[in-house]
Design an enzyme around this catalytic site. Sequence first.
Site: not given
Ligand code: NAP
Length: 449
Positions: A126, A166
């Site tokens: 990561k 991510d």
């Molecule tokens: P993303 O597109 O950047 O979206 C993240 C979302 O979570 C946004 O709506 C963001 O709001 C919100 N968020 C982040 N930090 C926050 C906080 N402290 N309090 C409240 N809301 C918060 O990211 P993503 O890819 O969807 O990833 C979300 C999660 O899934 C993470 O834990 C990541 O590690 C996990 N994940 C992602 C993938 C992937 O393929 N993308 C795969 C496996 C796991 P704001 O915009 O206001 O910050």
Amino acid sequence: MNESLQPIFDEVLARNPGETEFHQATRELLESLDPVVRHHPEYADAAIIRRVCEPERQIIFRVPWVDDEGRVQLNRGFRVEFNSALGPYKGGLRFHPTVYLGIIKFLGFEQIFKNALTGMPIGGGKGGSDFDPKGRSDAEVMRFCQSFMTELYRHIGEHTDVPAGDIGVGGREIGYMFGQYKRITNRYESGVLTGKGISWGGSLVRTEATGYGTVFFANEVLKSRGSSFDGRTVVVSGSGNVAIYAAEKATQLGAKVVACSDSSGYVVDEAGLDLALLKDVKENRRERVSTYAEERGGSARFVAVDSGSSVWDVPCDIALPCATQNELDGKHALTLARNGCAVVAEGANMPCTPDAVQVFTGAGIAFAPGKAANAGGVATSALEMQQNASRNSWSFDHTEDRLHDIMTGIHARCLETADAYGTPGNYVAGANIAGFIKVADAMLALGVI
Ligand code: NAP
């Protein structure tokens, strides 16, 4: 915790001071391994558990760049190459101001066992930076990504380490980083990054994969309880990549998704989220969820984060935390239980605190940990690597079928393993043990390295 595992955990605490999220993730794994150490003394003899808790390599670097006003900005970059027993390191890059070594190590550690569970030949890693893309122009994001890759490129490669997106890293950022990698190396090495655009080596379904996969997994959990998504009420947290596509697949399966959030607050939409509007607000315009409520009108309202209320106060049958780590605590879990929630599946990594998981267990709520439930993203990244290696591209339906099969396979593996190790129905134990054994056996075979 088993008495032979406690000293290993104590060593993790001593060697990695202040890295609380990494401590939390290692504790959660070690607590599941009690039956494993009793059945497999060979792992202790080869110090497999101690070794698996220590990253193979940790890279920390300076990322200087110039903003639109001509000022020099400085961030810190990370790549933790945690374990390559099963294949090249694989795991996303996170750009968020909260990023520090402890977050990257917790994510890298989880990634090892998640990747093993997919059954695909990928190790765990990561990376990321404390850079905040929010409010930055495209040109600033490009300059940051180019500077980040100017150091990272020497550590990655299609057979070495293959990053993806991510939090804060989507198609735009992957594009800028791939462009810089190509420029520096003079190689069109498609398999070095996943999450690429469809016209330049990406895979159909990769954008949707983590969210869709989480819902496929939750659907298997529901099926095992004689239920389904049809007619159920769902709440997702976040409104990013994972949340939007979890909401989309849940809706396709007949559920009504009534709430989502971002770091500014949450929206409740009793009529069910209008996903076209949500995508436009979040993916195209990069605005806050309050804009969704303003433009949706009648059925939707916005609740600000400083109101003291959270998205978990919205009653639902199925909860899909898809935002970030430790966003759902014991208090939230009690509210979900009181409101009749039956299933919680983690789209995000470690969004539920240990207290929350305890509440779910006590209340008979089925709990699917992220390691298993959100593995669809990395699995589809591995499918992207397969397509790149064969210079091929598959149809949406074919790729989605593969994703579906992988998620049902992970679900079955978790249940079978939980059964075999005396914890029937426990997805946490099943995922941890099945993932760990796959990695441990490979490490044994490869010798002390
Ligand atoms: P993303 O597109 O950047 O979206 C993240 C979302 O979570 C946004 O709506 C963001 O709001 C919100 N968020 C982040 N930090 C926050 C906080 N402290 N309090 C409240 N809301 C918060 O990211 P993503 O890819 O969807 O990833 C979300 C999660 O899934 C993470 O834990 C990541 O590690 C996990 N994940 C992602 C993938 C992937 O393929 N993308 C795969 C496996 C796991 P704001 O915009 O206001 O910050």
